[in-house]
Design a protein around this motif. Structure first.
Motif, PDB file in Angstrom:
ATOM      1  N   THR A  56       0.801  -1.222   0.000  1.00 11.89           N
ATOM      2  CA  THR A  56       0.000   0.000   0.000  1.00 11.89           C
ATOM      3  C   THR A  56       0.834   1.272   0.000  1.00 11.89           C
ATOM      4  O   THR A  56       0.335   2.340  -0.316  1.00 11.89           O
ATOM      5  CB  THR A  56      -0.932   0.038   1.227  1.00 11.89           C
ATOM      6  N   GLY A  57       2.100   1.159   0.388  1.00 19.03           N
ATOM      7  CA  GLY A  57       2.976   2.322   0.383  1.00 19.03           C
ATOM      8  C   GLY A  57       3.170   2.982   1.725  1.00 19.03           C
ATOM      9  O   GLY A  57       4.025   3.854   1.871  1.00 19.03           O
ATOM     10  N   SER A  58       2.394   2.581   2.726  1.00 18.79           N
ATOM     11  CA  SER A  58       2.575   3.150   4.068  1.00 18.79           C
ATOM     12  C   SER A  58       1.860   2.290   5.099  1.00 18.79           C
ATOM     13  O   SER A  58       0.855   1.649   4.791  1.00 18.79           O
ATOM     14  CB  SER A  58       2.026   4.578   4.134  1.00 18.79           C
ATOM     15  N   GLY A  65      -6.695  -0.279   5.529  1.00 17.85           N
ATOM     16  CA  GLY A  65      -7.211  -1.375   4.700  1.00 17.85           C
ATOM     17  C   GLY A  65      -7.694  -2.536   5.546  1.00 17.85           C
ATOM     18  O   GLY A  65      -8.755  -3.124   5.289  1.00 17.85           O
ATOM     19  N   LEU A  66      -6.913  -2.867   6.582  1.00 20.60           N
ATOM     20  CA  LEU A  66      -7.321  -3.930   7.494  1.00 20.60           C
ATOM     21  C   LEU A  66      -8.580  -3.519   8.252  1.00 20.60           C
ATOM     22  O   LEU A  66      -9.475  -4.342   8.476  1.00 20.60           O
ATOM     23  CB  LEU A  66      -6.200  -4.243   8.486  1.00 20.60           C
ATOM     24  N   ALA A  67      -8.666  -2.249   8.638  1.00 18.97           N
ATOM     25  CA  ALA A  67      -9.843  -1.751   9.360  1.00 18.97           C
ATOM     26  C   ALA A  67     -11.102  -1.924   8.521  1.00 18.97           C
ATOM     27  O   ALA A  67     -12.146  -2.369   9.026  1.00 18.97           O
ATOM     28  CB  ALA A  67      -9.646  -0.285   9.728  1.00 18.97           C
ATOM     29  N   ILE A  68     -11.020  -1.575   7.244  1.00 19.61           N
ATOM     30  CA  ILE A  68     -12.180  -1.724   6.350  1.00 19.61           C
ATOM     31  C   ILE A  68     -12.564  -3.188   6.223  1.00 19.61           C
ATOM     32  O   ILE A  68     -13.750  -3.545   6.256  1.00 19.61           O
ATOM     33  CB  ILE A  68     -11.867  -1.121   4.967  1.00 19.61           C
ATOM     34  N   THR A 128      -7.736   0.873  17.341  1.00 18.31           N
ATOM     35  CA  THR A 128      -8.790  -0.151  17.369  1.00 18.31           C
ATOM     36  C   THR A 128      -8.434  -1.327  16.472  1.00 18.31           C
ATOM     37  O   THR A 128      -8.655  -2.487  16.837  1.00 18.31           O
ATOM     38  CB  THR A 128     -10.130   0.459  16.909  1.00 18.31           C
ATOM     39  N   TYR A 129      -7.897  -1.022  15.312  1.00 18.65           N
ATOM     40  CA  TYR A 129      -7.662  -2.064  14.314  1.00 18.65           C
ATOM     41  C   TYR A 129      -6.185  -2.455  14.212  1.00 18.65           C
ATOM     42  O   TYR A 129      -5.582  -2.450  13.141  1.00 18.65           O
ATOM     43  CB  TYR A 129      -8.209  -1.610  12.958  1.00 18.65           C
TER      44      TYR A 129
END
Length: 211
Positions: A56-58, A65-68, A128-129
């Motif tokens: 993802t670059g950062s 992305g993991l949170a979504i 949270t994530y």
């Protein structure tokens, strides 16, 4: 743990009213196990190899992305839990259809959501994530509410929310599923807690070495 205060015939009747062949119920319970497995595997891969940060670059984008992913899987799990565990299997067993059980369900859900939402507010999205695994660490351990009431408010709050919905609908399948949720989350805590503590201990050790 003994539950001698609950008559065995009530327990038997509750279990006998659960349709384990219900596809929605099976999917919900499967997701209860799959979801924490996915986020723990992804987070540990990130911590050890920085795979997703590189893609993802950062680290922050990878964490978001993991949170979504976690949030979406959670919505799907909750939908099928309510559908298969509460709406399709809401066979009221004796006292489960009473006003007081519904009221208790409402209180459990309110308490659970209070723990979940206050945790998210205090931690933020990255906290949270599993942002710790992505190198996005908090400056210091949170000790205020809700972390001063229980060690894992997110997990405890989620378990209470599942139980609250199940009691409100008077669903034996939901109540049994809630116990399963609590069991799975208790196991997940055994993996996440020590690993997170190790991350912060390593960070603190590096800080001391620089002084």
């Amino acid at each position: 743990m003994q539950f001698s205060f609950i008559p065995t015939d009530v327990i038997s009747k509750v279990i006998s009213n659960v349709d384990f062949s219900n596809k929605h119920y099976q999917l919900a319970l499967s997701l209860v196990v799959i979801n924490p497995t996915i986020w723990n595997v992804v987070a540990r891969l990130e911590y050890k190899h920085r795979i997703f940060s590189k893609i993802t670059g950062s680290p922050k984008r990878a964490c978001y992305g993991l949170a979504i992913t976690i949030f979406t899987l959670g919505l799907i799990r909750d939908y099928y839990f309510k559908l298969g565990g509460c709406l399709e299997q809401n066979h009221n067993v004796g006292f489960l259809g009473s006003f007081w059980v519904k009221a208790l369900g409402g209180l459990c859900f309110a308490a659970g959501q209070t723990l979940v939402l206050s945790s998210m507010y205090a931690l933020g999205i990255t906290g949270t994530y599993l942002g710790d695994y992505f190198g996005l660490l908090k400056e210091e351990r949170l000790t205020g509410f809700p972390f001063n009431t229980c060690e894992h408010p997110m997990y405890d709050g989620s378990s209470l929310s599942f139980l609250g919905v199940s009691l409100f609908y008077g669903s034996p399948a939901g109540i049994l599923g809630s116990a399963f949720v609590k069991l799975v989350y208790s196991i997940a805590q055994q993996f996440e807690g020590p690993f997170t503590s190790m991350i912060y201990a390593k960070r603190d050790e590096q800080r001391r070495a620089k002084k």
